[in-house]
Design a protein around this motif. Structure first.
Motif, PDB file in Angstrom:
ATOM      1  N   LEU A  10       0.824  -1.206   0.000  1.00 22.18           N
ATOM      2  CA  LEU A  10       0.000   0.000   0.000  1.00 22.18           C
ATOM      3  C   LEU A  10       0.859   1.257   0.000  1.00 22.18           C
ATOM      4  O   LEU A  10       0.497   2.264  -0.613  1.00 22.18           O
ATOM      5  CB  LEU A  10      -0.904   0.008   1.238  1.00 22.18           C
ATOM      6  N   HIS A  11       2.005   1.188   0.649  1.00 20.84           N
ATOM      7  CA  HIS A  11       2.821   2.372   0.870  1.00 20.84           C
ATOM      8  C   HIS A  11       3.833   2.658  -0.242  1.00 20.84           C
ATOM      9  O   HIS A  11       4.637   3.584  -0.118  1.00 20.84           O
ATOM     10  CB  HIS A  11       3.532   2.267   2.216  1.00 20.84           C
ATOM     11  N   HIS A  12       3.794   1.867  -1.333  1.00 18.15           N
ATOM     12  CA  HIS A  12       4.616   2.228  -2.494  1.00 18.15           C
ATOM     13  C   HIS A  12       3.901   1.930  -3.811  1.00 18.15           C
ATOM     14  O   HIS A  12       4.504   1.948  -4.875  1.00 18.15           O
ATOM     15  CB  HIS A  12       5.977   1.512  -2.465  1.00 18.15           C
ATOM     16  N   HIS A  13       2.576   1.701  -3.735  1.00 19.52           N
ATOM     17  CA  HIS A  13       1.831   1.256  -4.911  1.00 19.52           C
ATOM     18  C   HIS A  13       1.438   2.409  -5.829  1.00 19.52           C
ATOM     19  O   HIS A  13       1.269   2.225  -7.036  1.00 19.52           O
ATOM     20  CB  HIS A  13       0.580   0.495  -4.462  1.00 19.52           C
ATOM     21  N   THR A  14       1.273   3.611  -5.287  1.00 22.86           N
ATOM     22  CA  THR A  14       0.890   4.773  -6.095  1.00 22.86           C
ATOM     23  C   THR A  14       1.891   5.906  -5.861  1.00 22.86           C
ATOM     24  O   THR A  14       2.665   5.887  -4.901  1.00 22.86           O
ATOM     25  CB  THR A  14      -0.524   5.261  -5.718  1.00 22.86           C
ATOM     26  N   GLU A  15       1.866   6.902  -6.733  1.00 20.09           N
ATOM     27  CA  GLU A  15       2.875   7.950  -6.662  1.00 20.09           C
ATOM     28  C   GLU A  15       2.736   8.826  -5.419  1.00 20.09           C
ATOM     29  O   GLU A  15       3.692   9.501  -5.026  1.00 20.09           O
ATOM     30  CB  GLU A  15       2.840   8.818  -7.917  1.00 20.09           C
ATOM     31  N   ASP A  16       1.558   8.825  -4.784  1.00 20.01           N
ATOM     32  CA  ASP A  16       1.386   9.601  -3.560  1.00 20.01           C
ATOM     33  C   ASP A  16       1.398   8.710  -2.316  1.00 20.01           C
ATOM     34  O   ASP A  16       0.965   9.121  -1.239  1.00 20.01           O
ATOM     35  CB  ASP A  16       0.090  10.414  -3.608  1.00 20.01           C
ATOM     36  N   THR A  43      10.533  -2.571  -2.315  1.00 23.30           N
ATOM     37  CA  THR A  43      10.695  -1.188  -1.866  1.00 23.30           C
ATOM     38  C   THR A  43      11.787  -0.507  -2.678  1.00 23.30           C
ATOM     39  O   THR A  43      11.612   0.625  -3.157  1.00 23.30           O
ATOM     40  CB  THR A  43      11.038  -1.157  -0.362  1.00 23.30           C
ATOM     41  N   TYR A  44      12.908  -1.182  -2.871  1.00 23.99           N
ATOM     42  CA  TYR A  44      13.983  -0.636  -3.708  1.00 23.99           C
ATOM     43  C   TYR A  44      13.482  -0.407  -5.130  1.00 23.99           C
ATOM     44  O   TYR A  44      13.728   0.657  -5.718  1.00 23.99           O
ATOM     45  CB  TYR A  44      15.170  -1.597  -3.716  1.00 23.99           C
ATOM     46  N   ASP A  45      12.791  -1.397  -5.691  1.00 26.86           N
ATOM     47  CA  ASP A  45      12.311  -1.277  -7.070  1.00 26.86           C
ATOM     48  C   ASP A  45      11.374  -0.088  -7.224  1.00 26.86           C
ATOM     49  O   ASP A  45      11.407   0.620  -8.251  1.00 26.86           O
ATOM     50  CB  ASP A  45      11.591  -2.554  -7.490  1.00 26.86           C
ATOM     51  N   ALA A  46      10.516   0.145  -6.231  1.00 22.85           N
ATOM     52  CA  ALA A  46       9.582   1.270  -6.291  1.00 22.85           C
ATOM     53  C   ALA A  46      10.332   2.594  -6.266  1.00 22.85           C
ATOM     54  O   ALA A  46       9.976   3.537  -6.998  1.00 22.85           O
ATOM     55  CB  ALA A  46       8.599   1.196  -5.126  1.00 22.85           C
ATOM     56  N   ILE A  47      11.372   2.701  -5.438  1.00 21.33           N
ATOM     57  CA  ILE A  47      12.174   3.932  -5.383  1.00 21.33           C
ATOM     58  C   ILE A  47      12.851   4.172  -6.721  1.00 21.33           C
ATOM     59  O   ILE A  47      12.848   5.296  -7.253  1.00 21.33           O
ATOM     60  CB  ILE A  47      13.217   3.830  -4.247  1.00 21.33           C
ATOM     61  N   ALA A  48      13.427   3.119  -7.303  1.00 20.39           N
ATOM     62  CA  ALA A  48      14.107   3.256  -8.589  1.00 20.39           C
ATOM     63  C   ALA A  48      13.129   3.637  -9.696  1.00 20.39           C
ATOM     64  O   ALA A  48      13.416   4.518 -10.519  1.00 20.39           O
ATOM     65  CB  ALA A  48      14.816   1.949  -8.931  1.00 20.39           C
ATOM     66  N   ALA A  49      11.951   3.000  -9.706  1.00 21.26           N
ATOM     67  CA  ALA A  49      10.960   3.298 -10.745  1.00 21.26           C
ATOM     68  C   ALA A  49      10.456   4.724 -10.647  1.00 21.26           C
ATOM     69  O   ALA A  49      10.122   5.351 -11.660  1.00 21.26           O
ATOM     70  CB  ALA A  49       9.788   2.319 -10.639  1.00 21.26           C
ATOM     71  N   MET A  52      13.722   8.315  -7.682  1.00 22.38           N
ATOM     72  CA  MET A  52      14.136   8.999  -6.453  1.00 22.38           C
ATOM     73  C   MET A  52      15.472   8.446  -5.967  1.00 22.38           C
ATOM     74  O   MET A  52      15.843   7.310  -6.264  1.00 22.38           O
ATOM     75  CB  MET A  52      13.059   8.866  -5.372  1.00 22.38           C
ATOM     76  N   LEU A  53      16.202   9.278  -5.237  1.00 21.49           N
ATOM     77  CA  LEU A  53      17.515   8.932  -4.682  1.00 21.49           C
ATOM     78  C   LEU A  53      18.509   8.529  -5.769  1.00 21.49           C
ATOM     79  O   LEU A  53      19.423   7.731  -5.534  1.00 21.49           O
ATOM     80  CB  LEU A  53      17.389   7.820  -3.640  1.00 21.49           C
ATOM     81  N   ARG A  54      18.368   9.095  -6.949  1.00 20.33           N
ATOM     82  CA  ARG A  54      19.335   8.805  -8.020  1.00 20.33           C
ATOM     83  C   ARG A  54      20.738   9.243  -7.601  1.00 20.33           C
ATOM     84  O   ARG A  54      20.920  10.328  -7.060  1.00 20.33           O
ATOM     85  CB  ARG A  54      18.938   9.535  -9.303  1.00 20.33           C
ATOM     86  N   GLY A  55      21.698   8.382  -7.866  1.00 22.92           N
ATOM     87  CA  GLY A  55      23.078   8.703  -7.537  1.00 22.92           C
ATOM     88  C   GLY A  55      23.406   8.565  -6.057  1.00 22.92           C
ATOM     89  O   GLY A  55      24.535   8.854  -5.648  1.00 22.92           O
ATOM     90  N   HIS A  56      22.452   8.114  -5.256  1.00 23.33           N
ATOM     91  CA  HIS A  56      22.699   7.937  -3.822  1.00 23.33           C
ATOM     92  C   HIS A  56      23.356   6.566  -3.648  1.00 23.33           C
ATOM     93  O   HIS A  56      22.688   5.538  -3.567  1.00 23.33           O
ATOM     94  CB  HIS A  56      21.385   8.025  -3.048  1.00 23.33           C
ATOM     95  N   ASP A  57      24.682   6.559  -3.600  1.00 21.70           N
ATOM     96  CA  ASP A  57      25.440   5.313  -3.675  1.00 21.70           C
ATOM     97  C   ASP A  57      25.199   4.375  -2.498  1.00 21.70           C
ATOM     98  O   ASP A  57      25.535   3.196  -2.576  1.00 21.70           O
ATOM     99  CB  ASP A  57      26.943   5.615  -3.773  1.00 21.70           C
ATOM    100  N   VAL A  58      24.665   4.914  -1.402  1.00 21.26           N
ATOM    101  CA  VAL A  58      24.483   4.059  -0.232  1.00 21.26           C
ATOM    102  C   VAL A  58      23.049   3.520  -0.131  1.00 21.26           C
ATOM    103  O   VAL A  58      22.608   3.107   0.929  1.00 21.26           O
ATOM    104  CB  VAL A  58      24.886   4.798   1.068  1.00 21.26           C
ATOM    105  N   LEU A  59      22.341   3.508  -1.262  1.00 26.96           N
ATOM    106  CA  LEU A  59      21.063   2.801  -1.357  1.00 26.96           C
ATOM    107  C   LEU A  59      21.354   1.405  -1.894  1.00 26.96           C
ATOM    108  O   LEU A  59      21.856   1.256  -3.011  1.00 26.96           O
ATOM    109  CB  LEU A  59      20.098   3.543  -2.285  1.00 26.96           C
TER     110      LEU A  59
END
Length: 289
Positions: A10-16, A43-49, A52-59
């Protein structure tokens, strides 16, 4: 500093969704702190899609939950070999009606954070508040977007402690009495409330009024009474010193309170570690105008 990161669907399924609301509010702080995030698969896949956090090497990406990703986070909260496999806490954005939130690995993640005195952040508000706390300890200027979490003079604080943790709660309240007294209102369960009031009266608080409004004891329904305040947005912060080493006869009531907090994920902050609560009080002093 490194945190485990997971969010129910629920917490990563939509853009809001909650994960993205947290990231939009805290991405600058995450980058400033160089906060390492060990994120479970989806959760990682949702952030990448979401870009967000582009270039954040410690993700870092971990396996899907069904493949043991959350179990690995539990082990790293305890501590594994090598600095790269040591987590300082966890963010787990919980959907209270998702059955995976009560899987053994989900319960163990929280329990091990409590045992090891590390933050377990289960709401958007808790995660936002924690980032601001760490920014302040790093000497960074206050984020005005986090002002809502520090408007103590208009908020209600709940103070709850299991029997074995009551001495720590009283010591904590005595150490940070001035900060806790800034809240507009304080509530507590049974015996904890009485002992807090006795402490306050010994500090010069007026004898004709309680420092903390007392509800029933936990086993008699006090947790449920406070949960109702949380759900009605009439309690914004819960400090809950849990004893993870004993069987809890009123487990359902405790889970009800925890579920209430995650139901109002953007409004309710919950802290379950004395070390984290003390660190927050110091940050509140640093942030005071």
């Amino acid at each position: 500093m490194r945190l485990g990161l997971a969010a129910n669907r629920l917490h990563h399924h939509t853009e809001d969704a909650a994960l993205f609301r947290w990231l939009r509010a805290c991405e600058p702080g995450i980058r400033e702190l160089q906060l390492g995030l060990h994120a479970v698969g989806r959760t990682y896949d949702a952030i990448a899609a979401a870009g967000m956090l582009r270039g954040h090497d410690v993700l870092k990406r971990y396996p899907y939950g069904r493949d043991g990703g959350l179990m690995k986070l539990v082990a790293e909260v305890v501590g594994m070999e090598g600095a790269e496999r040591h987590l300082d806490g966890a963010i787990y954005l919980i959907d209270p009606v998702d059955p995976s939130s009560i899987f053994p690995e989900a319960i163990a993640l929280k329990r091990q954070c409590v045992i090891h005195g590390k933050p377990f952040l289960s709401t958007v508000a808790s995660a936002r508040d924690w980032v601001e706390m760490e920014r302040l300890h790093a000497g960074l200027p206050a984020d005005r977007g986090a002002d809502v979490f520090h408007a103590l003079e208009s908020q209600t604080l709940a103070l709850i402690a299991h029997d074995a943790m009551k001495p720590q709660m009283i010591a904590f309240a005595g150490e940070h009495f001035d900060v806790l007294s800034r809240f507009a209102h304080r509530v507590a369960t049974g015996t904890t409330g009485q002992r807090l009031n006795e402490l306050a009266w010994s500090r010069g608080w007026p004898q004709d009024r309680p420092w903390a409004e007392r509800y029933q004891s936990g086993p008699m329904g006090g947790d449920a009474q406070i949960a109702d305040r949380v759900l009605e947005r009439r309690c914004q912060r819960v400090i809950f010193f849990e004893d993870p080493h004993v069987a809890r006869q009123h487990e359902a009531d405790i889970q009800l309170l925890e579920r209430a907090v995650t139901t109002v994920t953007d409004e309710a902050v919950c802290m379950t570690s004395p070390a984290v609560a003390r660190r927050w009080c110091v940050a509140a002093e640093l942030r005071k105008p």
